[in-house]
Design a protein around this motif. Structure first.
Motif, mmCIF file in Angstrom:
data_model
loop_
_atom_site.group_PDB
_atom_site.id
_atom_site.type_symbol
_atom_site.label_atom_id
_atom_site.label_comp_id
_atom_site.label_asym_id
_atom_site.label_seq_id
_atom_site.Cartn_x
_atom_site.Cartn_y
_atom_site.Cartn_z
ATOM 1 N N VAL A 179 -11.392 0.851 -4.231
ATOM 2 C CA VAL A 179 -11.357 1.687 -5.436
ATOM 3 C C VAL A 179 -9.969 2.281 -5.671
ATOM 4 O O VAL A 179 -9.817 3.193 -6.488
ATOM 5 C CB VAL A 179 -12.397 2.816 -5.341
ATOM 6 C CG1 VAL A 179 -13.797 2.261 -5.198
ATOM 7 C CG2 VAL A 179 -12.081 3.777 -4.181
ATOM 8 N N LEU A 180 -8.947 1.770 -4.998
ATOM 9 C CA LEU A 180 -7.662 2.454 -4.944
ATOM 10 C C LEU A 180 -6.718 2.108 -6.091
ATOM 11 O O LEU A 180 -5.694 2.759 -6.250
ATOM 12 C CB LEU A 180 -6.967 2.149 -3.611
ATOM 13 C CG LEU A 180 -7.733 2.592 -2.361
ATOM 14 C CD1 LEU A 180 -6.926 2.279 -1.115
ATOM 15 C CD2 LEU A 180 -8.066 4.072 -2.421
ATOM 16 N N ARG A 181 -6.992 1.090 -6.844
ATOM 17 C CA ARG A 181 -6.177 0.698 -7.991
ATOM 18 C C ARG A 181 -4.683 0.656 -7.690
ATOM 19 O O ARG A 181 -3.884 1.391 -8.306
ATOM 20 C CB ARG A 181 -6.432 1.635 -9.169
ATOM 21 C CG ARG A 181 -7.845 1.569 -9.687
ATOM 22 C CD ARG A 181 -7.930 2.248 -11.045
ATOM 23 N NE ARG A 181 -9.175 2.965 -11.187
ATOM 24 C CZ ARG A 181 -9.419 3.845 -12.146
ATOM 25 N NH1 ARG A 181 -8.487 4.129 -13.030
ATOM 26 N NH2 ARG A 181 -10.585 4.450 -12.221
ATOM 27 N N PRO A 182 -4.271 -0.174 -6.736
ATOM 28 C CA PRO A 182 -2.835 -0.330 -6.495
ATOM 29 C C PRO A 182 -2.150 -1.012 -7.677
ATOM 30 O O PRO A 182 -2.803 -1.430 -8.640
ATOM 31 C CB PRO A 182 -2.783 -1.207 -5.239
ATOM 32 C CG PRO A 182 -4.084 -1.930 -5.219
ATOM 33 C CD PRO A 182 -5.075 -1.017 -5.856
ATOM 34 N N THR A 183 -0.837 -1.135 -7.590
ATOM 35 C CA THR A 183 -0.085 -1.802 -8.646
ATOM 36 C C THR A 183 -0.419 -3.294 -8.644
ATOM 37 O O THR A 183 -0.997 -3.818 -7.692
ATOM 38 C CB THR A 183 1.424 -1.623 -8.432
ATOM 39 O OG1 THR A 183 1.802 -2.251 -7.191
ATOM 40 C CG2 THR A 183 1.782 -0.137 -8.370
ATOM 41 N N GLU A 184 -0.032 -3.970 -9.706
ATOM 42 C CA GLU A 184 -0.361 -5.385 -9.844
ATOM 43 C C GLU A 184 0.241 -6.236 -8.733
ATOM 44 O O GLU A 184 -0.278 -7.306 -8.414
ATOM 45 C CB GLU A 184 0.098 -5.908 -11.209
ATOM 46 C CG GLU A 184 -0.726 -5.386 -12.375
ATOM 47 C CD GLU A 184 -2.206 -5.752 -12.263
ATOM 48 O OE1 GLU A 184 -2.505 -6.922 -11.916
ATOM 49 O OE2 GLU A 184 -3.057 -4.873 -12.505
ATOM 50 N N GLY B 62 0.514 -5.099 -5.616
ATOM 51 C CA GLY B 62 -0.091 -4.723 -4.352
ATOM 52 C C GLY B 62 0.496 -3.517 -3.654
ATOM 53 O O GLY B 62 0.210 -3.291 -2.474
ATOM 54 N N ARG B 63 1.283 -2.738 -4.339
ATOM 55 C CA ARG B 63 1.815 -1.512 -3.753
ATOM 56 C C ARG B 63 0.913 -0.324 -4.106
ATOM 57 O O ARG B 63 0.192 -0.365 -5.111
ATOM 58 C CB ARG B 63 3.234 -1.247 -4.280
ATOM 59 C CG ARG B 63 4.215 -2.368 -3.988
ATOM 60 C CD ARG B 63 5.544 -2.144 -4.696
ATOM 61 N NE ARG B 63 6.385 -3.327 -4.615
ATOM 62 C CZ ARG B 63 7.246 -3.578 -3.632
ATOM 63 N NH1 ARG B 63 7.390 -2.697 -2.656
ATOM 64 N NH2 ARG B 63 7.961 -4.682 -3.615
ATOM 65 N N PRO B 64 0.931 0.746 -3.316
ATOM 66 C CA PRO B 64 0.133 1.920 -3.684
ATOM 67 C C PRO B 64 0.622 2.512 -4.996
ATOM 68 O O PRO B 64 1.832 2.698 -5.194
ATOM 69 C CB PRO B 64 0.343 2.881 -2.514
ATOM 70 C CG PRO B 64 1.593 2.417 -1.838
ATOM 71 C CD PRO B 64 1.657 0.943 -2.045
ATOM 72 N N SER B 65 -0.303 2.793 -5.889
ATOM 73 C CA SER B 65 0.028 3.433 -7.161
ATOM 74 C C SER B 65 -0.116 4.949 -7.015
ATOM 75 O O SER B 65 -0.572 5.454 -5.973
ATOM 76 C CB SER B 65 -0.908 2.929 -8.258
ATOM 77 O OG SER B 65 -2.243 3.364 -7.990
ATOM 78 N N GLU B 66 0.236 5.671 -8.062
ATOM 79 C CA GLU B 66 0.017 7.114 -8.048
ATOM 80 C C GLU B 66 -1.476 7.428 -7.953
ATOM 81 O O GLU B 66 -1.874 8.410 -7.314
ATOM 82 C CB GLU B 66 0.624 7.758 -9.294
ATOM 83 C CG GLU B 66 2.148 7.666 -9.364
ATOM 84 C CD GLU B 66 2.826 8.235 -8.127
ATOM 85 O OE1 GLU B 66 2.425 9.326 -7.689
ATOM 86 O OE2 GLU B 66 3.753 7.589 -7.607
ATOM 87 N N GLU C 222 -8.044 10.838 -10.708
ATOM 88 C CA GLU C 222 -7.340 11.823 -9.887
ATOM 89 C C GLU C 222 -5.872 11.909 -10.304
ATOM 90 O O GLU C 222 -5.268 12.976 -10.253
ATOM 91 C CB GLU C 222 -7.466 11.461 -8.410
ATOM 92 C CG GLU C 222 -8.845 11.697 -7.814
ATOM 93 C CD GLU C 222 -9.833 10.576 -8.077
ATOM 94 O OE1 GLU C 222 -10.998 10.703 -7.644
ATOM 95 O OE2 GLU C 222 -9.444 9.562 -8.717
ATOM 96 N N ASP C 223 -5.308 10.778 -10.689
ATOM 97 C CA ASP C 223 -3.999 10.779 -11.337
ATOM 98 C C ASP C 223 -4.235 10.738 -12.844
ATOM 99 O O ASP C 223 -4.887 9.823 -13.349
ATOM 100 C CB ASP C 223 -3.180 9.559 -10.911
ATOM 101 C CG ASP C 223 -1.890 9.443 -11.705
ATOM 102 O OD1 ASP C 223 -1.214 10.476 -11.874
ATOM 103 O OD2 ASP C 223 -1.567 8.333 -12.161
ATOM 104 N N LYS D 235 4.102 3.872 3.577
ATOM 105 C CA LYS D 235 4.372 5.155 4.236
ATOM 106 C C LYS D 235 4.092 6.324 3.301
ATOM 107 O O LYS D 235 3.724 7.425 3.747
ATOM 108 C CB LYS D 235 5.805 5.213 4.748
ATOM 109 C CG LYS D 235 6.046 6.363 5.726
ATOM 110 C CD LYS D 235 7.404 6.285 6.373
ATOM 111 C CE LYS D 235 7.520 7.327 7.493
ATOM 112 N NZ LYS D 235 7.227 8.690 7.032
ATOM 113 N N ARG D 236 4.209 6.110 1.997
ATOM 114 C CA ARG D 236 3.860 7.165 1.038
ATOM 115 C C ARG D 236 2.370 7.522 1.164
ATOM 116 O O ARG D 236 1.993 8.690 0.990
ATOM 117 C CB ARG D 236 4.159 6.702 -0.386
ATOM 118 C CG ARG D 236 5.633 6.495 -0.689
ATOM 119 C CD ARG D 236 5.808 5.987 -2.115
ATOM 120 N NE ARG D 236 5.261 6.940 -3.085
ATOM 121 C CZ ARG D 236 4.595 6.576 -4.168
ATOM 122 N NH1 ARG D 236 4.357 5.301 -4.430
ATOM 123 N NH2 ARG D 236 4.142 7.499 -5.007
ATOM 124 N N VAL D 237 1.541 6.528 1.463
ATOM 125 C CA VAL D 237 0.113 6.768 1.630
ATOM 126 C C VAL D 237 -0.143 7.609 2.874
ATOM 127 O O VAL D 237 -0.842 8.627 2.828
ATOM 128 C CB VAL D 237 -0.658 5.439 1.719
ATOM 129 C CG1 VAL D 237 -2.129 5.689 2.051
ATOM 130 C CG2 VAL D 237 -0.534 4.662 0.417
#
Length: 432
Positions: A37-42, A44-48, A395-396, A98-100
């Motif tokens: 359910v995390l909706r990363p970027t297209e 595959g990186r973590p999004s806001e 949440e964002d 690492k941001r996660v």
């Protein structure tokens, strides 16, 4: 243990107690389970939104966040039935990941990464690449029954996978080891190897899916071999103090399938090479009614955790799933059947579930009603939301919303009358 009355106060004390997982201290025994359910970027990186969703649950008081909806190989990225996924398969993504971990740590929770190298029997053949499993056996989706409010017209049988060669098994193992290295470098406190449902490693564990005649099939030791080998390889990579676990099924809930005792015997072989915990998962995609239950504590009633504890002793921690009733979960911990409570859908409905339980505010919990709109959204590859929690998926504030067409599809997929009509149309077409 001494018997106690598991009232709200005592349940809060049990669930608030700390838990040591190898070298990691977890502040309490309530875990956010992995969900796509995390909706990363297209790419595959973590999004806001990824970070905001996880932070919100960490702020809500969970002791541990397990990050799912992720892949650790290009194979898994290509064959995933939903997209996009969070990627642990490229060194270039370490700083993003690492941001996660930093965001979750700032909120006082630990964070583990789920390492997922192949969707196995549930994969989608793409880009000239066919799917792999222990044996060429497809999935009859929901053969043992579907969860409440989910309807699949005409049913669905997945493509027949190729039998994985020994070299392909070893290549997948290497991707998991590399993913573990990246997770550790990204600040994650531990890793969990996905071996549940109908995915790649799970296809080896039960005779229901494993029909091999080589060293990876037949006996319990042989069926445990692929997962045992990858656990040993990951342990060698990350060192003795780093938490390493697996997520695995405890019961097929299918005719001629494997029950808790059989799965526990397989787990005992795997535990010998340095396993710290097992996240227990009930059923699979063929028995989805049991995998996505509508009542709390089904796994306990079916005897899965008890069988695993008997086979493994206290040396391997056990995470109980699908038991949102805090008194029920606390009693299972107090009795020694499990060590922590791991929740998914309930954490969508109420991100503050953990703090409410620990502070004795059970009456304030927003309960998941098991209408499974979240599951229907995931199957339809729509942004996951929760009708019990308008904040979920937003949440964002800039997070992408689902379209009106997607919302209509989600509603139709939960309407038994409309889907019943669709089922009749599908079957009539199949007869022609």
């Amino acid at each position: 243990m001494t018997n106690i009355s598991m009232n709200t106060s005592n349940a809060a004390k049990v669930l608030a107690s700390p838990l040591q997982i190898n070298g990691s201290q977890i502040k309490n025994r309530i875990i956010l389970g992995p969900m796509a359910v995390l909706r990363p970027t297209e790419d595959g990186r973590p999004s806001e939104q990824t970070i905001a969703f996880l932070k919100r649950r960490a702020q809500g008081g969970v002791g541990l966040v397990i990050v799912g909806g992720s892949v650790c190989s290009e194979r898994a990225w290509n064959e995933s039935p939903f997209s996009p996924n969070l990627r642990f398969d490229k060194d270039a993504f370490v700083d993003d990941l690492k941001r996660v971990s930093d965001a979750v740590h700032e909120c006082g929770a630990a964070v583990f990464a789920q390492l997922f190298p192949s969707f196995g029997r549930m994969g989608v053949p793409r880009n000239g690449q066919w799917i792999l499993a222990a044996s060429p056996k497809p999935v009859n989706l929901g053969a043992g029954g579907l969860p409440n409010h989910l309807y699949i017209p005409g049913g669905r049988i997945t493509p027949v996978p190729h039998e994985a060669s020994i070299q392909e098994i070893k290549d997948i193992e290497a991707s998991v080891v590399a993913g573990a290295r990246r997770a550790k470098a990204s600040g994650f406190d531990g890793v969990e190897i996905g071996a549940h449902m109908c995915y790649f490693y799970s296809s080896f564990l039960s005779p229901l899916a494993n029909q091999r005649t080589d060293e990876y099939g037949g006996s319990v030791a042989n069926r445990a071999r692929a997962l045992r080998d990858v656990v040993a390889a990951v342990r060698a990579e990350v060192g003795p103090d780093y938490p390493v676990g697996v997520r695995m099924s405890v019961n097929d809930h299918m005719p001629d399938g494997q029950g808790p005792e059989g799965y526990a015997e397989v787990a005992a072989h795997i535990a010998e090479v340095g396993l710290d915990f097992i996240s227990l998962s009930e059923g699979n995609y063929e028995s989805m009614r049991d995998n996505v239950p509508s009542t709390s504590g089904n796994m306990l009633n079916h005897g899965g955790p008890q069988a695993f504890r008997k086979a493994l002793g206290s040396g391997v921690l056990l995470f109980l799933s699908s038991t949102p009733d805090p008194r029920q979960a606390a009693a299972a911990i107090w009795d020694g059947d499990v060590d922590a409570s791991m929740l998914a859908r309930q954490m969508l409905a109420d991100p503050d579930y953990a703090v409410k339980v620990i502070e004795g505010r059970e009456a304030e919990i927003v309960w998941c009603d098991h209408a499974n709109s979240c599951l229907r959204r995931l199957i339809l590859n729509a942004p996951v939301a929760c009708h019990k929690n308008p904040e979920m998926g937003r949440e964002d504030p800039k997070a992408k919303r689902s379209s009106p067409v997607q919302n209509l599809g989600v509603w139709v997929a939960g309407n038994n009358v409309l889907m019943g009509v669709a089922d009749k149309l599908v079957r009539a077409t199949q007869k022609k």
